[in-house]
Design a protein around this motif. Structure first.
Motif, PDB file in Angstrom:
ATOM      1  N   GLN A 100       0.826  -1.210   0.000  1.00 47.44           N
ATOM      2  CA  GLN A 100       0.000   0.000   0.000  1.00 47.44           C
ATOM      3  C   GLN A 100       0.859   1.258   0.000  1.00 47.44           C
ATOM      4  O   GLN A 100       0.548   2.226  -0.702  1.00 47.44           O
ATOM      5  N   MET A 101       1.932   1.248   0.757  1.00 48.18           N
ATOM      6  CA  MET A 101       2.793   2.431   0.826  1.00 48.18           C
ATOM      7  C   MET A 101       3.493   2.688  -0.504  1.00 48.18           C
ATOM      8  O   MET A 101       3.641   3.833  -0.920  1.00 48.18           O
ATOM      9  N   ILE A 102       3.909   1.638  -1.192  1.00 44.72           N
ATOM     10  CA  ILE A 102       4.572   1.794  -2.485  1.00 44.72           C
ATOM     11  C   ILE A 102       3.572   2.227  -3.551  1.00 44.72           C
ATOM     12  O   ILE A 102       3.841   3.140  -4.335  1.00 44.72           O
ATOM     13  N   GLU A 103       2.395   1.594  -3.596  1.00 41.62           N
ATOM     14  CA  GLU A 103       1.402   1.909  -4.623  1.00 41.62           C
ATOM     15  C   GLU A 103       0.836   3.311  -4.483  1.00 41.62           C
ATOM     16  O   GLU A 103       0.598   3.992  -5.478  1.00 41.62           O
ATOM     17  N   SER A 104       0.599   3.748  -3.273  1.00 40.17           N
ATOM     18  CA  SER A 104      -0.013   5.055  -3.072  1.00 40.17           C
ATOM     19  C   SER A 104       1.023   6.162  -2.922  1.00 40.17           C
ATOM     20  O   SER A 104       0.679   7.325  -2.936  1.00 40.17           O
ATOM     21  N   GLU A 105       2.290   5.774  -2.783  1.00 36.27           N
ATOM     22  CA  GLU A 105       3.384   6.718  -2.552  1.00 36.27           C
ATOM     23  C   GLU A 105       3.138   7.588  -1.324  1.00 36.27           C
ATOM     24  O   GLU A 105       3.640   8.697  -1.213  1.00 36.27           O
ATOM     25  N   GLU A 106       2.306   7.096  -0.435  1.00 31.58           N
ATOM     26  CA  GLU A 106       2.088   7.764   0.842  1.00 31.58           C
ATOM     27  C   GLU A 106       2.798   6.966   1.923  1.00 31.58           C
ATOM     28  O   GLU A 106       3.175   5.829   1.711  1.00 31.58           O
ATOM     29  N   LEU A 107       2.926   7.568   3.038  1.00 33.74           N
ATOM     30  CA  LEU A 107       3.627   6.895   4.120  1.00 33.74           C
ATOM     31  C   LEU A 107       2.655   6.309   5.136  1.00 33.74           C
ATOM     32  O   LEU A 107       2.920   6.294   6.330  1.00 33.74           O
ATOM     33  N   SER A 108       1.511   5.842   4.634  1.00 27.47           N
ATOM     34  CA  SER A 108       0.562   5.207   5.535  1.00 27.47           C
ATOM     35  C   SER A 108      -0.130   4.051   4.815  1.00 27.47           C
ATOM     36  O   SER A 108      -0.192   4.008   3.592  1.00 27.47           O
ATOM     37  N   ALA A 109      -0.638   3.146   5.608  1.00 23.18           N
ATOM     38  CA  ALA A 109      -1.371   1.996   5.083  1.00 23.18           C
ATOM     39  C   ALA A 109      -2.382   1.571   6.130  1.00 23.18           C
ATOM     40  O   ALA A 109      -2.125   1.655   7.329  1.00 23.18           O
ATOM     41  N   THR A 110      -3.532   1.120   5.657  1.00 26.18           N
ATOM     42  CA  THR A 110      -4.569   0.637   6.561  1.00 26.18           C
ATOM     43  C   THR A 110      -4.805  -0.837   6.281  1.00 26.18           C
ATOM     44  O   THR A 110      -5.099  -1.225   5.157  1.00 26.18           O
ATOM     45  N   VAL A 111      -4.651  -1.641   7.318  1.00 29.58           N
ATOM     46  CA  VAL A 111      -4.871  -3.087   7.226  1.00 29.58           C
ATOM     47  C   VAL A 111      -5.842  -3.502   8.324  1.00 29.58           C
ATOM     48  O   VAL A 111      -6.293  -2.664   9.108  1.00 29.58           O
ATOM     49  N   SER A 112      -6.111  -4.788   8.394  1.00 24.18           N
ATOM     50  CA  SER A 112      -7.134  -5.294   9.311  1.00 24.18           C
ATOM     51  C   SER A 112      -6.917  -4.918  10.772  1.00 24.18           C
ATOM     52  O   SER A 112      -7.874  -4.727  11.509  1.00 24.18           O
ATOM     53  N   ASN A 113      -5.684  -4.795  11.198  1.00 22.77           N
ATOM     54  CA  ASN A 113      -5.450  -4.518  12.615  1.00 22.77           C
ATOM     55  C   ASN A 113      -5.053  -3.073  12.895  1.00 22.77           C
ATOM     56  O   ASN A 113      -4.624  -2.763  13.995  1.00 22.77           O
TER      57      ASN A 113
END
Length: 156
Positions: A100-113
């Motif tokens: 997610q961080m690589i694809e969105s080029e943002e420094l955040s990701a949201t996952v199940s936990n």
């Protein structure tokens, strides 16, 4: 003949005595080792996968050791059990975070936990495919373990 049978019975009793006394002693010698910061670092560096890994500094391992004690992971067997039950789910989560961080080029990701953020200094590592630190991986294992415990209590 009577003496011979008596000697055989005595030998059998003696052998039985030896066996019954030795078994408990063997179980004591195989007692699990208490976890300490040195054994923690050694086990993690030997057990966790090499690909995609950043090794933390010694202070991080000492902080993790304190957290493990609070989570009642106090022996090397406890640590191995945590790794054996949580490694695959945690690696999947960590890979998704990196993706997610690589694809969105943002420094955040949201996952199940939860939602994870990275610092600017982590960007270089993430682009190279290093998506977890050793200590971070174990912290996520603890989070998943406690999440399971809380869910069990909520169902009661």
């Amino acid at each position: 003949m009577l003496i011979s049978n008596t000697i055989k019975r005595l030998k059998l009793k003696y052998l039985t005595f030896i066996i019954l006394c030795t078994i408990p002693l063997l179980s004591f010698s195989q007692e699990t080792e208490s976890l300490n910061p040195v054994s923690l670092e050694s086990i993690l560096l030997e057990t966790l996968p090499l690909d995609g890994r950043v090794v933390d500094d010694d202070d991080s391992f000492e902080e993790l050791y304190d957290d493990l004690l609070l989570a009642e992971v106090v022996t090397t067997d406890d640590l191995h059990a945590l790794i054996n039950t949580q490694l695959i789910p945690v690696l999947d989560i960590e890979k998704e975070i990196c993706k997610q961080m690589i694809e969105s080029e943002e420094l955040s990701a949201t996952v199940s936990n939860g939602t994870y953020t990275a610092s600017l200094e982590d960007v270089e590592w993430i682009r190279k495919g290093f998506y977890f630190t050793v200590v971070g991986l174990v912290r996520t294992m603890l989070d998943l373990t406690h999440e399971t415990d809380e869910t069990e209590f909520e169902d009661i």
